[in-house]
Motif scaffolding. Sequence first.
Motif, PDB file in Angstrom:
ATOM      1  N   SER A  23       0.998  -1.303   0.016  1.00  0.00           N
ATOM      2  CA  SER A  23       0.321   0.369  -0.008  1.00  0.00           C
ATOM      3  C   SER A  23       0.684   1.431  -0.564  1.00  0.00           C
ATOM      4  N   SER A  24       2.545   1.362  -0.061  1.00  0.00           N
ATOM      5  CA  SER A  24       2.637   2.404   0.174  1.00  0.00           C
ATOM      6  C   SER A  24       3.328   3.054  -1.129  1.00  0.00           C
ATOM      7  N   GLY A  25       2.771   1.771  -2.243  1.00  0.00           N
ATOM      8  CA  GLY A  25       2.660   2.457  -3.496  1.00  0.00           C
ATOM      9  C   GLY A  25       1.369   3.136  -4.295  1.00  0.00           C
ATOM     10  N   ARG A  26       0.522   2.863  -3.329  1.00  0.00           N
ATOM     11  CA  ARG A  26      -0.867   3.153  -3.569  1.00  0.00           C
ATOM     12  C   ARG A  26      -0.701   4.514  -2.685  1.00  0.00           C
ATOM     13  N   LEU A  27      -0.487   4.881  -1.456  1.00  0.00           N
ATOM     14  CA  LEU A  27      -0.369   5.990  -1.091  1.00  0.00           C
ATOM     15  C   LEU A  27       0.073   6.992  -1.916  1.00  0.00           C
ATOM     16  N   GLY A  28       1.517   7.189  -2.431  1.00  0.00           N
ATOM     17  CA  GLY A  28       2.061   7.753  -4.141  1.00  0.00           C
ATOM     18  C   GLY A  28       0.561   8.099  -4.482  1.00  0.00           C
ATOM     19  N   ILE A  29      -0.046   6.717  -5.504  1.00  0.00           N
ATOM     20  CA  ILE A  29      -0.877   7.532  -6.296  1.00  0.00           C
ATOM     21  C   ILE A  29      -1.875   8.715  -5.881  1.00  0.00           C
ATOM     22  N   PHE A  30      -2.212   8.116  -4.482  1.00  0.00           N
ATOM     23  CA  PHE A  30      -3.299   9.328  -3.517  1.00  0.00           C
ATOM     24  C   PHE A  30      -2.984  10.641  -3.803  1.00  0.00           C
ATOM     25  N   ALA A  31      -1.311  10.718  -3.446  1.00  0.00           N
ATOM     26  CA  ALA A  31      -0.955  12.153  -3.273  1.00  0.00           C
ATOM     27  C   ALA A  31      -0.345  12.386  -4.838  1.00  0.00           C
ATOM     28  N   THR A  32      -0.762  11.573  -5.632  1.00  0.00           N
ATOM     29  CA  THR A  32      -0.582  12.636  -6.988  1.00  0.00           C
ATOM     30  C   THR A  32      -1.740  12.805  -7.445  1.00  0.00           C
ATOM     31  N   ILE A  33      -3.281  12.295  -7.224  1.00  0.00           N
ATOM     32  CA  ILE A  33      -4.316  12.622  -7.434  1.00  0.00           C
ATOM     33  C   ILE A  33      -4.599  13.889  -6.949  1.00  0.00           C
ATOM     34  N   ALA A  34      -3.735  13.373  -5.614  1.00  0.00           N
ATOM     35  CA  ALA A  34      -4.619  15.098  -4.818  1.00  0.00           C
ATOM     36  C   ALA A  34      -4.081  16.579  -5.224  1.00  0.00           C
ATOM     37  N   ALA A  35      -2.739  15.650  -5.839  1.00  0.00           N
ATOM     38  CA  ALA A  35      -2.427  17.124  -6.824  1.00  0.00           C
ATOM     39  C   ALA A  35      -2.032  17.130  -7.999  1.00  0.00           C
ATOM     40  N   LEU A  36      -2.629  16.741  -8.607  1.00  0.00           N
ATOM     41  CA  LEU A  36      -3.779  17.007 -10.436  1.00  0.00           C
ATOM     42  C   LEU A  36      -4.715  17.703  -9.522  1.00  0.00           C
ATOM     43  N   MET A  37      -4.879  17.778  -8.201  1.00  0.00           N
ATOM     44  CA  MET A  37      -6.552  17.811  -7.404  1.00  0.00           C
ATOM     45  C   MET A  37      -6.644  19.488  -7.103  1.00  0.00           C
ATOM     46  N   SER A  50     -17.090  37.528  -3.714  1.00  0.00           N
ATOM     47  CA  SER A  50     -18.846  38.196  -4.044  1.00  0.00           C
ATOM     48  C   SER A  50     -19.518  37.602  -2.798  1.00  0.00           C
ATOM     49  N   PRO A  51     -20.474  38.608  -2.598  1.00  0.00           N
ATOM     50  CA  PRO A  51     -21.645  38.055  -1.847  1.00  0.00           C
ATOM     51  C   PRO A  51     -22.609  37.181  -3.139  1.00  0.00           C
ATOM     52  N   PHE A  52     -22.380  37.780  -3.431  1.00  0.00           N
ATOM     53  CA  PHE A  52     -23.571  37.588  -4.518  1.00  0.00           C
ATOM     54  C   PHE A  52     -23.243  36.884  -5.985  1.00  0.00           C
ATOM     55  N   ASP A  53     -22.035  35.961  -6.406  1.00  0.00           N
ATOM     56  CA  ASP A  53     -21.905  35.453  -7.126  1.00  0.00           C
ATOM     57  C   ASP A  53     -22.414  33.926  -6.636  1.00  0.00           C
ATOM     58  N   ASP A  54     -22.228  33.266  -8.107  1.00  0.00           N
ATOM     59  CA  ASP A  54     -22.830  31.430  -8.122  1.00  0.00           C
ATOM     60  C   ASP A  54     -21.995  30.908  -7.327  1.00  0.00           C
ATOM     61  N   ASN A  55     -21.839  30.730  -6.201  1.00  0.00           N
ATOM     62  CA  ASN A  55     -20.735  29.527  -5.211  1.00  0.00           C
ATOM     63  C   ASN A  55     -19.689  28.963  -6.181  1.00  0.00           C
ATOM     64  N   ASP A  56     -18.947  30.203  -6.555  1.00  0.00           N
ATOM     65  CA  ASP A  56     -17.737  29.212  -7.662  1.00  0.00           C
ATOM     66  C   ASP A  56     -16.501  29.424  -6.929  1.00  0.00           C
ATOM     67  N   GLY A  57     -16.196  30.537  -5.477  1.00  0.00           N
ATOM     68  CA  GLY A  57     -15.892  30.034  -4.819  1.00  0.00           C
ATOM     69  C   GLY A  57     -15.693  29.139  -3.742  1.00  0.00           C
ATOM     70  N   CYS A  58     -16.701  29.207  -3.039  1.00  0.00           N
ATOM     71  CA  CYS A  58     -17.088  27.476  -2.535  1.00  0.00           C
ATOM     72  C   CYS A  58     -16.619  26.592  -3.409  1.00  0.00           C
ATOM     73  N   ARG A  59     -17.315  26.283  -4.340  1.00  0.00           N
ATOM     74  CA  ARG A  59     -17.202  25.292  -4.620  1.00  0.00           C
ATOM     75  C   ARG A  59     -15.287  24.635  -5.009  1.00  0.00           C
ATOM     76  N   TRP A  63     -13.475  21.930  -3.372  1.00  0.00           N
ATOM     77  CA  TRP A  63     -12.571  21.596  -3.743  1.00  0.00           C
ATOM     78  C   TRP A  63     -11.041  20.997  -3.450  1.00  0.00           C
ATOM     79  N   LEU A  64     -10.620  22.354  -3.190  1.00  0.00           N
ATOM     80  CA  LEU A  64      -9.081  22.479  -2.281  1.00  0.00           C
ATOM     81  C   LEU A  64      -9.103  21.963  -0.777  1.00  0.00           C
TER      82      LEU A  64
END
Length: 123
Positions: A23-37, A50-59, A63-64
């Motif tokens: 699973s050490s290799g699998r953890l590195g794959i999850f780290a790669t997915i996180a870096a891509l995210m 902006s308080p009147f936006d359409d939730n782009d900042g919240c999304r 995601w981050l």
Amino acid sequence: MRCQFWVLGEILFETSGRTDLESSGRLGIFATIAALMVNGVRRDELTDYSPFDDNDGCRSRTWLFLAYVIAFTSLAGSVGMLVQDALLPTTPSTWTGIAGVLQCFFVLSSGLMYWTSRASSDY
């Protein structure tokens, strides 16, 4: 990013006969997915509020946040694998645990460096 995948190859080579440490290799794959995210989020969306936006900042913030959760979970898991390698007397060396920590660290640091060094015109 090539260095991280060499470390992944070394992990898989070292653990080829043992199923408990693969699973050490699998953890590195999850780290790669996180870096891509992390790199999928634009910095402009995080700074512009902006308080009147359409939730782009919240999304983007959500995601981050999920990317950071996956990243630190993979890093904590690789540290756990290192501790397990160090404490178990049946493991021949702790190299697989060290390689897992190094791989997760290199993947996450390179993803973060790439994210901070991009200009807004690069999107």
